[in-house]
Design a protein around this motif. Structure first.
Motif, PDB file in Angstrom:
ATOM      1  N   ALA A  54       8.331  10.671   9.554  1.00  0.00           N
ATOM      2  CA  ALA A  54       7.206  10.650  10.487  1.00  0.00           C
ATOM      3  C   ALA A  54       6.254  11.813  10.216  1.00  0.00           C
ATOM      4  O   ALA A  54       5.025  11.647  10.254  1.00  0.00           O
ATOM      5  CB  ALA A  54       7.724  10.702  11.924  1.00  0.00           C
ATOM      6  N   ALA A  55       6.809  13.005   9.939  1.00  0.00           N
ATOM      7  CA  ALA A  55       5.975  14.180   9.697  1.00  0.00           C
ATOM      8  C   ALA A  55       5.129  14.025   8.440  1.00  0.00           C
ATOM      9  O   ALA A  55       3.936  14.361   8.430  1.00  0.00           O
ATOM     10  CB  ALA A  55       6.849  15.429   9.594  1.00  0.00           C
ATOM     11  N   ILE A  56       5.726  13.531   7.357  1.00  0.00           N
ATOM     12  CA  ILE A  56       4.970  13.327   6.114  1.00  0.00           C
ATOM     13  C   ILE A  56       3.871  12.298   6.330  1.00  0.00           C
ATOM     14  O   ILE A  56       2.718  12.495   5.920  1.00  0.00           O
ATOM     15  CB  ILE A  56       5.908  12.874   4.979  1.00  0.00           C
ATOM     16  N   SER A  57       4.200  11.208   6.985  1.00  0.00           N
ATOM     17  CA  SER A  57       3.214  10.153   7.225  1.00  0.00           C
ATOM     18  C   SER A  57       2.071  10.673   8.079  1.00  0.00           C
ATOM     19  O   SER A  57       0.889  10.414   7.802  1.00  0.00           O
ATOM     20  CB  SER A  57       3.887   8.957   7.910  1.00  0.00           C
ATOM     21  N   SER A  58       2.404  11.426   9.124  1.00  0.00           N
ATOM     22  CA  SER A  58       1.389  11.953  10.029  1.00  0.00           C
ATOM     23  C   SER A  58       0.485  12.965   9.332  1.00  0.00           C
ATOM     24  O   SER A  58      -0.742  12.911   9.463  1.00  0.00           O
ATOM     25  CB  SER A  58       2.070  12.599  11.239  1.00  0.00           C
ATOM     26  N   ALA A  59       1.084  13.911   8.584  1.00  0.00           N
ATOM     27  CA  ALA A  59       0.289  14.936   7.907  1.00  0.00           C
ATOM     28  C   ALA A  59      -0.638  14.315   6.872  1.00  0.00           C
ATOM     29  O   ALA A  59      -1.824  14.681   6.776  1.00  0.00           O
ATOM     30  CB  ALA A  59       1.207  15.961   7.250  1.00  0.00           C
ATOM     31  N   SER A  60      -0.133  13.379   6.085  1.00  0.00           N
ATOM     32  CA  SER A  60      -0.959  12.739   5.056  1.00  0.00           C
ATOM     33  C   SER A  60      -2.093  11.943   5.683  1.00  0.00           C
ATOM     34  O   SER A  60      -3.227  11.954   5.183  1.00  0.00           O
ATOM     35  CB  SER A  60      -0.096  11.831   4.184  1.00  0.00           C
ATOM     36  N   LEU A  61      -1.812  11.253   6.779  1.00  0.00           N
ATOM     37  CA  LEU A  61      -2.862  10.519   7.479  1.00  0.00           C
ATOM     38  C   LEU A  61      -3.943  11.468   7.973  1.00  0.00           C
ATOM     39  O   LEU A  61      -5.139  11.229   7.768  1.00  0.00           O
ATOM     40  CB  LEU A  61      -2.256   9.760   8.661  1.00  0.00           C
ATOM     41  N   ARG A  62      -3.540  12.561   8.615  1.00  0.00           N
ATOM     42  CA  ARG A  62      -4.507  13.510   9.172  1.00  0.00           C
ATOM     43  C   ARG A  62      -5.346  14.139   8.064  1.00  0.00           C
ATOM     44  O   ARG A  62      -6.564  14.303   8.211  1.00  0.00           O
ATOM     45  CB  ARG A  62      -3.744  14.586   9.952  1.00  0.00           C
ATOM     46  N   GLN A  63      -4.734  14.491   6.945  1.00  0.00           N
ATOM     47  CA  GLN A  63      -5.475  15.083   5.831  1.00  0.00           C
ATOM     48  C   GLN A  63      -6.426  14.078   5.196  1.00  0.00           C
ATOM     49  O   GLN A  63      -7.469  14.455   4.651  1.00  0.00           O
ATOM     50  CB  GLN A  63      -4.493  15.616   4.789  1.00  0.00           C
ATOM     51  N   THR A  64      -6.080  12.796   5.254  1.00  0.00           N
ATOM     52  CA  THR A  64      -6.907  11.757   4.640  1.00  0.00           C
ATOM     53  C   THR A  64      -8.124  11.416   5.498  1.00  0.00           C
ATOM     54  O   THR A  64      -9.233  11.256   4.978  1.00  0.00           O
ATOM     55  CB  THR A  64      -6.067  10.487   4.407  1.00  0.00           C
ATOM     56  N   VAL A  65      -7.939  11.301   6.804  1.00  0.00           N
ATOM     57  CA  VAL A  65      -9.029  10.811   7.656  1.00  0.00           C
ATOM     58  C   VAL A  65      -9.929  11.930   8.160  1.00  0.00           C
ATOM     59  O   VAL A  65     -11.003  11.657   8.709  1.00  0.00           O
ATOM     60  CB  VAL A  65      -8.491  10.011   8.860  1.00  0.00           C
ATOM     61  N   THR A  66      -9.552  13.191   7.973  1.00  0.00           N
ATOM     62  CA  THR A  66     -10.323  14.314   8.513  1.00  0.00           C
ATOM     63  C   THR A  66     -11.155  14.974   7.419  1.00  0.00           C
ATOM     64  O   THR A  66     -10.621  15.298   6.361  1.00  0.00           O
ATOM     65  CB  THR A  66      -9.376  15.366   9.131  1.00  0.00           C
ATOM     66  N   PRO A  67     -12.452  15.203   7.654  1.00  0.00           N
ATOM     67  CA  PRO A  67     -13.243  15.992   6.704  1.00  0.00           C
ATOM     68  C   PRO A  67     -12.609  17.356   6.492  1.00  0.00           C
ATOM     69  O   PRO A  67     -12.096  17.973   7.438  1.00  0.00           O
ATOM     70  CB  PRO A  67     -14.609  16.107   7.394  1.00  0.00           C
TER      71      PRO A  67
END
Length: 421
Positions: A340-353
């Motif tokens: 869950a942590a890896i998925s969440s961090a990667s998502l946040r880094q991808t969608v955030t400028p």
């Protein structure tokens, strides 16, 4: 104007295994994690040895959580305004001095349990700033398409550290006492500083401490920028809200598992370290397979199934009074938490400028950690009052309820598009 072939087909990023900066960063953070895992075992054991109280263990965890929440008010702003590499170096130096103070006092002036409370509280502030800077720095070290792989490698080595660390910490605590294990943790922060001095992190395009008209912004206004981005991005808003009960429920679980093994099952410090170390095998497995799982099923199914496994594992630990069941439950829980942590961090880094990443990360952590200290106190107080089994079953069922709620939010989506940069 026509584009050149190089514009149409940008060069492929350097493979992670050939990226010197990432390799050094990865290595020193693994060593630092190894040391931190010593304190994860040593501090609760030190409190338990000195006071015999699971509630006191929960109070220490609650203070650390409160420091995390309080530092979220400025951590993201600081990370987006400052040099992220230098910020991590200063945070490591501060934690080195704080953790070194515990053995220095214990070995020269005797036991002073009160010292742990300010040390843990202040160290948690620097931990929060470091973690935000670390997460925000990864996109400045690797290419965007490598984020999930990079996060997975970091989590894998973190998991390896937590396999070796707790077992070694249990051994050191059993032979030389928990204070010596805390001294080891302090030393690893020095190693991390040396490694960070050897790497480069790309400067952030668009970073500033000013508004669109060039005037400086107040800290609260900068923080509000990150929170607004979280709220206006449906998937980030949903995952922040779902993580809030998860953190409330789980922040005190390590203390409960340690108390369970030491008090209810009558095992020693070495078994506690072995249990936490073995549990981290789940983290390593999750880190290895998460990129493939994400590619196959997408973000939502990976995140939701991870916490489904967590809920089932915690409930099982509460239902069955057996060391082997507790061990398996801890392994499965660590697996789910890491995926869950890896998925969440990667998502946040991808969608955030990138220039907002510090503020968005800090806002995310600050919001969902807000009730974590209260949750740790409630959970450990409930365990002290009624025993381990009922509270663990309640936590497991609550995790399953969070997963069910997630099925009705944008978190269930397989793919999420990045925001405009």
């Amino acid at each position: 104007m026509t584009r050149s072939g190089s514009d149409l087909h940008p060069p492929a990023p350097v493979p992670l295994r050939h990226n010197r900066d990432f390799t050094v960063f990865w290595t020193v953070q693994a060593l630092s994690t190894l040391g931190s895992s010593f304190s994860l075992v040593a501090i609760p054991l030190l409190v338990l040895h000195a006071t015999g109280s699971v509630a006191q263990m929960g109070l220490i965890t609650g203070i650390a959580g409160a420091g995390t929440v309080a530092s979220g008010l400025f951590a993201g702003v600081l990370v987006d305004r400052a040099d992220r590499r230098l910020l991590m170096i200063w945070c490591d130096l501060a934690r080195l001095l704080l953790y070194a103070a515990v053995p220095a006092v214990w070995w020269t002036a005797g036991e002073h349990v009160w010292l742990l409370y300010p040390v843990i509280g202040v160290a948690s502030v620097f931990q929060m700033v470091f973690d935000v800077a670390c997460s925000a720095a990864v996109p400045g070290i690797v290419a965007r398409e490598q984020l999930t792989a990079a996060n997975s490698r970091l989590q894998a080595t973190y998991g390896a550290g937590f396999v070796l660390g707790p077992m070694a910490a249990g051994l050191v605590a059993g032979l030389a006492g928990p204070v010596t294990a805390i001294a080891v943790d302090a030393a690893t922060f020095g190693v991390s500083v040396v490694g960070l001095l050897l790497i480069r992190v790309r400067p952030v395009a668009g970073a500033s401490g000013g508004a669109d008209d060039g005037r400086p912004r107040a800290v609260w206004q900068d923080l509000a920028v990150g929170v607004r981005f979280l709220w206006r991005t449906p998937v980030l808003r949903a995952i922040t809200l779902l993580y809030t009960p998860v953190t409330f429920l789980s922040l005190g679980l390590v203390d409960v598992f340690i108390f369970y093994v030491r008090h209810d099952l009558g095992q020693g410090d070495r078994v506690v370290g072995g249990l936490l170390g073995a549990a981290s095998v789940g983290s390593i497995v999750a880190a290895v397979i998460t990129p493939a799982v994400r590619r196959r099923v997408g973000f939502g199914p990976a995140w939701l199934s991870a916490y489904l496994a967590c809920g089932a594992a915690i409930a099982a630990a509460g239902l069955v009074f057996n060391l082997a069941v507790v061990l398996v439950a801890a392994v499965v829980f660590a697996f789910g938490e890491t995926m869950a942590a890896i998925s969440s961090a990667s998502l946040r880094q991808t969608v955030t400028p990138e220039h907002l990443l510090g503020r968005v990360t800090a806002g995310f952590w600050m919001i969902h950690h807000a009730f974590g200290p209260v949750g740790a106190l409630v959970l450990t107080s409930a365990v002290a009052r009624v025993g381990v089994h009922g509270p663990l079953i309640a936590v497991g069922v609550s995790f399953l309820a969070v997963v069910a709620a997630g099925l009705f939010t944008p978190v269930r989506a397989r793919h999420v598009q990045p925001a405009d940069r």
